[in-house]
Write a protein that holds these residues in place. Structure first.
Motif, short mmCIF file in Angstrom:
data_model
loop_
_atom_site.label_atom_id
_atom_site.label_comp_id
_atom_site.label_asym_id
_atom_site.label_seq_id
_atom_site.Cartn_x
_atom_site.Cartn_y
_atom_site.Cartn_z
N ARG A 133 -18.54 16.93 -1.61
CA ARG A 133 -17.58 16.27 -2.14
C ARG A 133 -17.16 14.95 -1.94
O ARG A 133 -17.74 14.46 -0.88
CB ARG A 133 -16.34 17.09 -1.53
CG ARG A 133 -14.97 16.44 -1.73
CD ARG A 133 -13.87 17.46 -0.94
NE ARG A 133 -12.56 16.70 -0.89
CZ ARG A 133 -11.62 17.27 -1.84
NH1 ARG A 133 -11.65 18.46 -2.15
NH2 ARG A 133 -10.49 16.52 -1.86
N SER A 134 -16.85 14.26 -2.91
CA SER A 134 -16.52 12.94 -2.66
C SER A 134 -15.02 12.60 -3.16
O SER A 134 -14.57 12.80 -4.53
CB SER A 134 -17.34 11.85 -3.66
OG SER A 134 -16.86 10.57 -3.33
N ALA A 135 -14.13 12.54 -2.39
CA ALA A 135 -12.61 12.43 -2.60
C ALA A 135 -12.30 10.92 -2.88
O ALA A 135 -12.26 10.19 -1.91
CB ALA A 135 -11.65 13.09 -1.52
N VAL A 136 -11.91 10.64 -3.78
CA VAL A 136 -11.68 9.43 -4.27
C VAL A 136 -9.98 8.95 -4.47
O VAL A 136 -9.49 9.60 -5.05
CB VAL A 136 -12.34 8.84 -5.59
CG1 VAL A 136 -12.05 7.42 -6.07
CG2 VAL A 136 -13.90 9.06 -5.54
N THR A 137 -9.69 7.98 -3.69
CA THR A 137 -8.39 7.36 -3.75
C THR A 137 -8.41 6.02 -4.29
O THR A 137 -9.23 5.06 -3.95
CB THR A 137 -7.77 7.17 -2.33
OG1 THR A 137 -7.64 8.57 -1.92
CG2 THR A 137 -6.11 6.82 -2.56
N LEU A 138 -7.67 5.82 -5.52
CA LEU A 138 -7.86 4.56 -6.28
C LEU A 138 -6.21 4.18 -6.43
O LEU A 138 -5.30 4.97 -6.77
CB LEU A 138 -8.30 4.98 -7.64
CG LEU A 138 -8.48 3.77 -8.58
CD1 LEU A 138 -9.50 4.02 -9.59
CD2 LEU A 138 -7.24 3.19 -9.43
N ARG A 139 -6.19 2.71 -5.98
CA ARG A 139 -4.74 2.36 -6.21
C ARG A 139 -4.94 0.99 -6.87
O ARG A 139 -6.04 0.14 -6.60
CB ARG A 139 -3.95 2.13 -4.70
CG ARG A 139 -3.50 3.55 -4.14
CD ARG A 139 -2.59 4.06 -4.82
NE ARG A 139 -2.31 5.28 -4.13
CZ ARG A 139 -2.86 6.49 -4.32
NH1 ARG A 139 -3.74 6.88 -5.40
NH2 ARG A 139 -2.34 7.57 -3.55
N ALA A 140 -4.02 0.59 -7.76
CA ALA A 140 -4.20 -0.86 -8.42
C ALA A 140 -3.01 -1.01 -8.89
O ALA A 140 -1.87 -0.42 -9.01
CB ALA A 140 -5.15 -0.45 -9.76
N LYS A 141 -2.81 -2.47 -8.90
CA LYS A 141 -1.55 -3.11 -9.73
C LYS A 141 -2.11 -3.82 -10.98
O LYS A 141 -2.89 -4.59 -11.01
CB LYS A 141 -1.09 -4.25 -8.82
CG LYS A 141 0.25 -4.71 -9.41
CD LYS A 141 0.87 -5.64 -8.20
CE LYS A 141 2.34 -5.89 -8.71
NZ LYS A 141 3.05 -6.67 -7.73
N VAL A 142 -1.62 -2.98 -12.07
CA VAL A 142 -2.11 -3.55 -13.46
C VAL A 142 -0.68 -3.85 -14.31
O VAL A 142 -0.13 -2.70 -14.41
CB VAL A 142 -2.89 -2.41 -13.97
CG1 VAL A 142 -3.44 -3.04 -15.40
CG2 VAL A 142 -4.01 -2.00 -13.15
N PRO A 143 -0.32 -5.10 -14.62
CA PRO A 143 0.64 -5.23 -15.36
C PRO A 143 0.46 -4.71 -16.82
O PRO A 143 -0.70 -4.69 -17.29
CB PRO A 143 0.58 -6.67 -15.60
CG PRO A 143 -0.30 -7.27 -14.55
CD PRO A 143 -1.22 -6.02 -13.98
#
Length: 145
Positions: free
Chosen positions: A98-108
């Protein structure tokens, strides 16, 4: 296209031996690797799974910015973490399960639904995700305020 290389030199048996891994293309390392650091606590050492997690997070961060650019969007920032799991393989040995990916971004200028769609596209088209095709990949993607 491009290729990259790394080298590991191992001494001793699996459980008590250790190795030195160098990232030859970027001239980084050496990094010590050992079975206890891989299967138990890292204790300041790295493992193939940590290196894969680093590759997955870096690749997806870059790939997401490319997907956004194609849509005329630019992220203020993107943060991706990946947690790669090593477990016993029922067919013998071990496997990366498994590869558990967490992605957070600030995109206007993008709403949460559209962002989730773009993040899924980025994950699906990420070269490292493709290389991990036999692995379960989970994606938790969200916009930040």
């Amino acid at each position: 296209m491009t290729s990259r290389d790394a080298t590991t030199r191992w001494s001793g048996d699996l459980k008590t031996g250790s190795g030195q891994t160098s990232l030859d293309s970027s001239n980084l390392g050496p990094f010590t690797v050992s079975w206890p650091a891989r299967a138990e606590e890292p204790d300041g050492l790295t493992s193939p799974e940590e290196l894969i997690a680093a590759a997955h997070s870096a690749c997806l961060a870059m790939n997401l910015t490319g997907v956004l650019t194609k849509e005329g969007l630019t992220a203020e920032h993107v943060e991706v973490s990946a947690e790669v799991t090593l477990e016993q393989d029922p067919e013998g040995g071990f496997r990366i399960s498994r590869s558990a990916v967490t992605l957070r971004a600030k995109v206007p200028d993008v709403d949460a639904d559209r962002f989730a769609e773009l993040a899924r596209t980025a994950e699906r088209t990420c070269p490292v995700s493709k290389a991990l095709a036999g692995t379960t990949i989970t994606l938790d993607a969200a916009l930040e305020d």
